[in-house]
Scaffold this active site. Structure first.
Site, PDB file in Angstrom:
ATOM      1  N   ASN A 188       0.848  -1.192   0.000  1.00  0.00           N
ATOM      2  CA  ASN A 188       0.000   0.000   0.000  1.00  0.00           C
ATOM      3  C   ASN A 188       0.883   1.241   0.000  1.00  0.00           C
ATOM      4  OD1 ASN A 188       0.417   0.953   2.842  1.00  0.00           O
ATOM      5  ND2 ASN A 188      -0.436  -1.067   3.306  1.00  0.00           N
TER       6      ASN A 188
ATOM      7  N   ASP B 278      -4.783  -5.880   5.100  1.00  0.00           N
ATOM      8  CA  ASP B 278      -5.850  -6.700   5.690  1.00  0.00           C
ATOM      9  C   ASP B 278      -5.873  -8.117   5.128  1.00  0.00           C
ATOM     10  OD1 ASP B 278      -6.908  -4.872   7.511  1.00  0.00           O
ATOM     11  OD2 ASP B 278      -7.984  -3.816   5.924  1.00  0.00           O
TER      12      ASP B 278
ATOM     13  N   LYS C 195       8.283 -17.533 -10.103  1.00  0.00           N
ATOM     14  CA  LYS C 195       7.576 -16.379 -10.674  1.00  0.00           C
ATOM     15  C   LYS C 195       6.383 -16.859 -11.506  1.00  0.00           C
ATOM     16  CE  LYS C 195       8.353 -12.506 -13.735  1.00  0.00           C
ATOM     17  NZ  LYS C 195       9.146 -12.061 -14.864  1.00  0.00           N
TER      18      LYS C 195
ATOM     19  N   PRO D 153      -4.133 -11.250  10.473  1.00  0.00           N
ATOM     20  CA  PRO D 153      -4.550 -10.962  11.854  1.00  0.00           C
ATOM     21  C   PRO D 153      -4.733  -9.452  12.038  1.00  0.00           C
ATOM     22  CG  PRO D 153      -2.224 -11.648  11.759  1.00  0.00           C
ATOM     23  CD  PRO D 153      -2.800 -11.840  10.399  1.00  0.00           C
ATOM     24  N   ASP D 154      -5.697  -9.087  12.889  1.00  0.00           N
ATOM     25  CA  ASP D 154      -5.836  -7.672  13.255  1.00  0.00           C
ATOM     26  C   ASP D 154      -4.943  -7.464  14.477  1.00  0.00           C
ATOM     27  OD1 ASP D 154      -6.635  -5.232  14.468  1.00  0.00           O
ATOM     28  OD2 ASP D 154      -8.455  -5.282  13.259  1.00  0.00           O
TER      29      ASP D 154
ATOM     30  N   PHE E 206      -4.822   4.192  14.643  1.00  0.00           N
ATOM     31  CA  PHE E 206      -5.057   5.174  13.590  1.00  0.00           C
ATOM     32  C   PHE E 206      -6.251   4.669  12.790  1.00  0.00           C
ATOM     33  CE2 PHE E 206      -1.859   8.542  12.731  1.00  0.00           C
ATOM     34  CZ  PHE E 206      -1.104   8.388  13.873  1.00  0.00           C
TER      35      PHE E 206
ATOM     36  N   LYS F  38     -12.522  -2.008  18.659  1.00  0.00           N
ATOM     37  CA  LYS F  38     -11.207  -2.564  18.973  1.00  0.00           C
ATOM     38  C   LYS F  38     -10.816  -2.308  20.438  1.00  0.00           C
ATOM     39  CE  LYS F  38      -9.390  -2.312  14.226  1.00  0.00           C
ATOM     40  NZ  LYS F  38      -8.187  -2.596  13.427  1.00  0.00           N
TER      41      LYS F  38
HETATM   42  O1  PMT Z   1       2.944   6.300   6.295  1.00  0.00           O
HETATM   43  P1  PMT Z   1       2.446   7.624   5.749  1.00  0.00           P
HETATM   44  O2  PMT Z   1       2.665   7.745   4.254  1.00  0.00           O
HETATM   45  O3  PMT Z   1       2.977   8.811   6.493  1.00  0.00           O
HETATM   46  O4  PMT Z   1       0.868   7.646   5.906  1.00  0.00           O
HETATM   47  C1  PMT Z   1       0.316   7.682   7.192  1.00  0.00           C
HETATM   48  C2  PMT Z   1      -0.920   6.779   7.320  1.00  0.00           C
HETATM   49  C3  PMT Z   1      -2.038   7.317   6.445  1.00  0.00           C
HETATM   50  C4  PMT Z   1      -0.563   5.350   6.897  1.00  0.00           C
HETATM   51  C5  PMT Z   1      -1.303   6.778   8.837  1.00  0.00           C
HETATM   52  O5  PMT Z   1      -1.604   8.086   9.221  1.00  0.00           O
HETATM   53  C6  PMT Z   1      -2.493   5.872   9.112  1.00  0.00           C
HETATM   54  O6  PMT Z   1      -3.645   6.224   8.953  1.00  0.00           O
HETATM   55  N1  PMT Z   1      -2.206   4.623   9.539  1.00  0.00           N
HETATM   56  C7  PMT Z   1      -3.214   3.559   9.761  1.00  0.00           C
HETATM   57  C8  PMT Z   1      -3.603   2.979   8.448  1.00  0.00           C
HETATM   58  C9  PMT Z   1      -4.604   1.855   8.598  1.00  0.00           C
HETATM   59  O7  PMT Z   1      -4.264   0.735   8.379  1.00  0.00           O
HETATM   60  O8  PMT Z   1      -5.782   2.238   9.024  1.00  0.00           O
HETATM   61  P2  PMT Z   1      -7.057   1.239   9.216  1.00  0.00           P
HETATM   62  O9  PMT Z   1      -8.186   2.178   9.427  1.00  0.00           O
HETATM   63  O10 PMT Z   1      -7.118   0.281   8.098  1.00  0.00           O
HETATM   64  O11 PMT Z   1      -6.707   0.442  10.530  1.00  0.00           O
HETATM   65  C10 PMT Z   1      -7.143   0.841  11.829  1.00  0.00           C
HETATM   66  C11 PMT Z   1      -6.086   0.540  12.863  1.00  0.00           C
HETATM   67  O12 PMT Z   1      -5.908  -0.876  12.973  1.00  0.00           O
HETATM   68  C12 PMT Z   1      -4.722   1.112  12.553  1.00  0.00           C
HETATM   69  O13 PMT Z   1      -4.151   1.576  13.755  1.00  0.00           O
HETATM   70  C13 PMT Z   1      -3.944  -0.072  12.011  1.00  0.00           C
HETATM   71  O14 PMT Z   1      -2.534   0.051  12.296  1.00  0.00           O
HETATM   72  C14 PMT Z   1      -4.581  -1.231  12.760  1.00  0.00           C
HETATM   73  N2  PMT Z   1      -4.590  -2.498  12.008  1.00  0.00           N
HETATM   74  C15 PMT Z   1      -5.236  -2.580  10.814  1.00  0.00           C
HETATM   75  C16 PMT Z   1      -5.282  -3.800  10.162  1.00  0.00           C
HETATM   76  C17 PMT Z   1      -4.672  -4.917  10.735  1.00  0.00           C
HETATM   77  N3  PMT Z   1      -4.705  -6.086  10.133  1.00  0.00           N
HETATM   78  N4  PMT Z   1      -4.068  -4.819  11.914  1.00  0.00           N
HETATM   79  C18 PMT Z   1      -4.020  -3.633  12.567  1.00  0.00           C
HETATM   80  O15 PMT Z   1      -3.446  -3.541  13.644  1.00  0.00           O
END
Ligand code: PMT
Length: 417
Positions: free
Chosen positions: A222, A291, A301, A317-318, A335, A353
């Site tokens: 991503n 995800d 390949k 996993p989350d 975030f 969460k």
């Molecule tokens: O890295 P940059 O280019 O500076 O960009 C910053 C950013 C946009 C990546 C950052 O500010 C940000 O938003 N990070 C979280 C991105 C994300 O995965 O968001 P989400 O809404 O999909 O996930 C929610 C939360 O669960 C996040 O804290 C994530 O780290 C966590 N998560 C998500 C999926 C997963 N499988 N496990 C997790 O722990």
């Protein structure tokens, strides 16, 4: 696990870590002690630039301070090449702290009366940084009512006064007027700055993307650059924390005093986070964790077949939810990256969460990911605050202040219960 630890950089004892100290040196025999002070300030983590008065250069050479500070030394307002590199107003703005050691009787008089007739007095007038002075002079000059009136006036203006120490003087007299030892001045500066909000705490930060391999040369990734998470890690160090940063594949240098662990996939990030979660007080999950991953990674390949290719993806996993489910988990800051309906989705993630706080950002074309700026909506149980668009380093500092305040509030509540 493909990561390496560097414990040395992790447990940093740098009370002035990356604090920008402008050291003013005025004319007096104690100027030689300022050379040692530069060393001790740097040992404490400070970045040091030196401005000397013309009189100070009679006691110690510019080259000494240049070599010890690792930066050009300024001595005059009229040095055109130095002004072109960093003008005096820029230098005044650069400083987080102005420390004048030794501060002669003449210099104290001039700054007490707002003079700006040489570089150092001009810098003092132009800076918004806190100013500290360490007077050093003959004991009669120190005791003179004129000097005492100047000192009183400076104190009234919140200028900090360190010393002077009492003892034998270079002039052969004994009394108050000695420059305190370098280590004492550093300790005084650290104490004057007060405790930092995350002193003594361990903060775990995740940052960057994860890459989910399809075959030996392709992956699903991503657009996360890691900038936001790295800025958060650096801001946590500045706030006094010991910081471990678990990073996906990014092209960023490790912030000073941060212990960095590099991972590639979501499952590697999960293992590194879970291994560390129990020994940290706060976990800030800024990583953009994939995800989904391909169910199987091809060992060779994949070849074009002329037909559509279907990849079967399984859920990763989350990580955040797993940490939240640990019986003893750190204070949790997630975030939320959303393209629409920011507040509703973010609040849902906060509650679902079981987080203590969530930093929600809008993402999309030139928004959130990759760029140097961001804006955050902070949500916590019963509260919200918007942090306006700003450089990610500035924003990270504001975020860390809020995290520290919420952590302290929650901690105070649980220790009372
Ligand atoms: O890295 P940059 O280019 O500076 O960009 C910053 C950013 C946009 C990546 C950052 O500010 C940000 O938003 N990070 C979280 C991105 C994300 O995965 O968001 P989400 O809404 O999909 O996930 C929610 C939360 O669960 C996040 O804290 C994530 O780290 C966590 N998560 C998500 C999926 C997963 N499988 N496990 C997790 O722990």
């Amino acid at each position: 696990m493909p990561f390496a630890l560097s414990e040395m950089s992790y447990m940093s004892d740098a009370p002035l870590d990356r604090v920008r100290v402008l050291l003013g040196v005025s004319g007096g025999i104690a100027a030689y002690k300022a050379a040692e002070l530069v060393r001790r300030l740097r040992d404490a983590g400070a970045e040091v630039r030196v401005a000397m008065t013309a009189n100070a250069t009679h006691f110690v050479g510019v080259a000494t301070f240049q070599a010890l500070s690792g930066n050009p030394v300024r001595t005059s307002l009229w040095d055109e090449s130095a002004e072109a590199a960093m003008g005096h107003i820029e230098l005044a703005r650069w400083a987080d702290e102005v420390l004048i050691a030794p501060a002669s009787a003449d210099l104290l008089a001039r700054i007490a009366h707002g003079h700006a007739d040489d570089l150092l007095s001009t810098l003092v007038l132009a800076t918004t940084a806190p100013v500290s002075v360490a007077p050093a002079m003959n004991q009669q000059m120190w005791a003179n009512p004129a000097t005492q009136a100047n000192i009183a006036q400076l104190r009234e203006r919140q200028v900090r006064v360190f010393g002077p120490a009492v003892g034998n003087q270079a002039c052969g007299e004994t009394g108050a007027g000695r420059l305190p030892e370098a280590q004492e001045l550093v300790a005084a500066l650290v104490a004057a700055r007060g405790p930092r909000p995350l002193d003594g705490l361990r903060v775990l930060v995740s940052a960057g993307p994860t890459f989910e391999d399809i075959d030996p040369v392709r992956f699903i990734g991503n657009r996360s650059s890691g900038k936001m998470g790295f800025a958060v890690a650096a801001a946590a160090v500045q706030a006094g924390a010991s910081v471990r940063l678990i990073s996906g594949p990014v092209a960023l240098p490790t912030p000073a005093a941060v212990q960095r662990i590099d991972v590639r996939s979501a499952r590697q990030m999960r293992d590194a986070v879970i291994a560390a979660a129990g020994s940290h007080d706060i976990f800030i999950s800024a990583a953009a964790v994939g995800d989904y991953r391909p169910r199987a990674v091809a060992t060779s390949k994949l070849k074009k077949s002329g037909k559509p290719l279907a990849l079967e993806l399984v859920q990763n996993p989350d990580i955040l939810a797993e940490v939240a489910a640990l019986p003893e988990h750190p204070f949790l800051v997630g975030f939320a990256a959303e393209t629409d309906d920011l507040e509703r989705y973010a609040r849902d993630k906060l509650e679902r969460k079981g987080l203590d706080m969530i930093a929600a950002n809008r993402v999309g074309e030139a928004l959130g990911f990759e760029c140097g700026e961001n804006a955050l909506l902070l949500l916590w149980p019963g509260g919200r605050e918007e942090l306006a668009m700003a450089d990610k380093n500035v924003l990270a500092k504001s975020l860390i202040e809020r995290v520290a305040a919420r952590h302290a509030a929650v901690h105070a509540k649980t220790s009372k219960a």
